[in-house]
Design an enzyme around this catalytic site. Structure first.
Site, mmCIF file in Angstrom:
data_model
loop_
_atom_site.group_PDB
_atom_site.id
_atom_site.type_symbol
_atom_site.label_atom_id
_atom_site.label_comp_id
_atom_site.label_asym_id
_atom_site.label_seq_id
_atom_site.Cartn_x
_atom_site.Cartn_y
_atom_site.Cartn_z
ATOM 1 N N GLU A 118 0.825 -1.227 0.000
ATOM 2 C CA GLU A 118 0.000 0.000 0.000
ATOM 3 C C GLU A 118 0.852 1.268 0.000
ATOM 4 O O GLU A 118 0.375 2.337 0.365
ATOM 5 C CB GLU A 118 -0.948 0.004 1.205
ATOM 6 C CG GLU A 118 -1.926 -1.145 1.271
ATOM 7 C CD GLU A 118 -2.945 -1.167 0.129
ATOM 8 O OE1 GLU A 118 -2.922 -0.252 -0.719
ATOM 9 O OE2 GLU A 118 -3.734 -2.116 0.094
ATOM 10 N N HIS A 141 -2.754 1.945 8.301
ATOM 11 C CA HIS A 141 -3.912 1.254 7.732
ATOM 12 C C HIS A 141 -4.120 -0.041 8.504
ATOM 13 O O HIS A 141 -3.152 -0.734 8.818
ATOM 14 C CB HIS A 141 -3.651 0.954 6.249
ATOM 15 C CG HIS A 141 -4.577 -0.072 5.673
ATOM 16 N ND1 HIS A 141 -5.933 0.120 5.568
ATOM 17 C CD2 HIS A 141 -4.348 -1.319 5.178
ATOM 18 C CE1 HIS A 141 -6.487 -0.948 5.025
ATOM 19 N NE2 HIS A 141 -5.550 -1.836 4.784
ATOM 20 N N HIS A 143 -7.505 -3.232 9.555
ATOM 21 C CA HIS A 143 -8.833 -3.767 9.244
ATOM 22 C C HIS A 143 -9.698 -3.746 10.507
ATOM 23 O O HIS A 143 -10.220 -4.787 10.929
ATOM 24 C CB HIS A 143 -8.699 -5.187 8.672
ATOM 25 C CG HIS A 143 -7.840 -5.258 7.435
ATOM 26 N ND1 HIS A 143 -7.295 -6.418 6.954
ATOM 27 C CD2 HIS A 143 -7.442 -4.275 6.569
ATOM 28 C CE1 HIS A 143 -6.590 -6.160 5.848
ATOM 29 N NE2 HIS A 143 -6.654 -4.868 5.606
ATOM 30 N N GLU A 171 -16.775 11.389 23.202
ATOM 31 C CA GLU A 171 -15.410 11.776 22.821
ATOM 32 C C GLU A 171 -15.205 12.014 21.316
ATOM 33 O O GLU A 171 -14.289 12.735 20.918
ATOM 34 C CB GLU A 171 -14.450 10.644 23.205
ATOM 35 C CG GLU A 171 -14.083 10.601 24.653
ATOM 36 C CD GLU A 171 -13.087 11.692 24.993
ATOM 37 O OE1 GLU A 171 -11.917 11.539 24.654
ATOM 38 O OE2 GLU A 171 -13.507 12.697 25.596
ATOM 39 N N HIS A 212 -13.172 -3.101 3.493
ATOM 40 C CA HIS A 212 -11.743 -3.376 3.601
ATOM 41 C C HIS A 212 -11.166 -2.927 4.955
ATOM 42 O O HIS A 212 -10.673 -3.752 5.716
ATOM 43 C CB HIS A 212 -10.987 -2.710 2.439
ATOM 44 C CG HIS A 212 -9.529 -3.022 2.417
ATOM 45 N ND1 HIS A 212 -8.819 -3.201 1.262
ATOM 46 C CD2 HIS A 212 -8.633 -3.167 3.426
ATOM 47 C CE1 HIS A 212 -7.561 -3.484 1.554
ATOM 48 N NE2 HIS A 212 -7.422 -3.463 2.865
HETATM 49 O O1 2HA Z 1 -1.002 -5.280 3.626
HETATM 50 O O2 2HA Z 1 -3.894 -4.631 4.397
HETATM 51 O O3 2HA Z 1 -4.558 -3.479 2.135
HETATM 52 C C1 2HA Z 1 -2.199 -5.930 3.494
HETATM 53 C C2 2HA Z 1 -3.295 -4.982 3.408
HETATM 54 C C3 2HA Z 1 -3.615 -4.472 2.094
HETATM 55 ZN ZN ZN Z 2 -5.787 -3.778 4.061
#
Ligand code: 2HA
Ligand code: ZN
Length: 275
Positions: A118, A141, A143, A171, A212
């Site tokens: 990414e 990033h 999940h 908050e 995602h």
């Molecule tokens: O690196 O999360 O979006 C793996 C991920 C891709």
């Molecule tokens: Zn991801």
């Protein structure tokens, strides 16, 4: 001058602790998630000879706006679960080359590993955030489970999504008064998703990737982690609220306005129905 062992560097420690925390929270299964952390040259030089380039890593986009900048990044296909025990296999310290088309690897990414897939989204987001906040240093990033779930059940309208989160925990408005940006579903790892994410990063530190995960930006690890965990907590509460039969009462827009005044934050214009 003798160098201090790199594993003692505060930024390496932070990456190890943070990836372990994120893994334990269940937001970074398998190779899910990635972090890039901009380092100042003077933070790197006590630990590394920056003239010693291990190898050059080509990039699929032009990062010349970041030429000469140093980053510690998570590796492509690497598992957050493993970072603490094997930092040099799972993390890397890189410098963006002068032409912006390749990276100089200075440490880590052992066995020909490469930086996170990414990287376009990370670097384009760094560029966008630094234009509005030159102190921004981290893009993260992951999940985050409840935010991800909400991207299936909640309307993907930025104003509506933001207002729902703001109303789930007192908050939230204080932590992200600008709200949350949302892009359409896109193929990860591409320049296109990088452009869409960075466009949203001009006005938000949080960007939802539907079905995602979430992107966050901040000046330091506490800010970006705190930002994501506050939004994720609100999404978790939303999940419970829905499971308990839905909202019977909530925080009024007038009360959110009073909250903003008390904490000296400016809610995104037009997001509160107050006149
Ligand atoms: O690196 O999360 O979006 C793996 C991920 C891709
Ligand atoms: Zn991801």
């Amino acid at each position: 001058m003798k160098k201090i062992a790199i594993l003692q560097a505060p930024f390496v420690q932070e990456m190890r602790k943070t990836t372990a925390n994120l893994y334990r929270l269940g937001w970074d299964e398998r190779n899910g998630g990635n972090i890039s952390y901009l380092l100042k040259e003077e933070e790197v030089t006590p630990f590394l000879n920056v003239e010693e380039v291990i190898r050059k890593i080509p990039m699929i986009f032009d990062a010349s706006e970041l030429a000469g900048f140093y980053f510690i990044v998570t590796g492509s296909g690497k598992y957050f679960k493993n970072v603490t025990d094997e930092p040099s296999e799972n993390l890397g310290i890189v410098r963006v080359a002068q032409d912006g088309k390749s990276l100089d690897l200075l440490w880590g990414l052992d066995n020909f590993a490469t930086p996170t897939s990414e990287l376009p989204s990370h670097f384009m987001s760094h560029i966008a955030r630094r234009k509005v906040d030159p102190e921004n240093r981290i893009i993260m990033h992951n999940h985050a489970s409840h935010l991800l779930a909400m991207s299936f059940t909640h309307e993907l309208d930025e104003r509506k999504f933001t207002r729902t989160l703001w109303k789930m925990c007192t908050e939230c408005l204080v932590v992200f008064p600008e709200g949350i940006g949302i892009i359409p579903w896109m193929v990860p790892g591409t320049n296109e998703i990088g452009k869409a994410t960075s466009e949203k990063m001009k006005e938000n530190r949080l960007v939802l990737w539907p079905q995602h995960g979430i992107y966050g930006a901040g000046r330091d690890m506490d800010e970006v982690f705190g930002l994501i965990e506050t939004a994720e907590k609100a999404a978790q509460v939303y999940t419970y609220v829905c499971a308990q039969g839905g909202v019977k009462q909530t925080i009024s827009d007038e009360n959110l306005q009073r909250l903003a005044k008390m904490f000296g934050v400016e809610p995104r214009a037009g997001y509160l129905d107050v006149f």
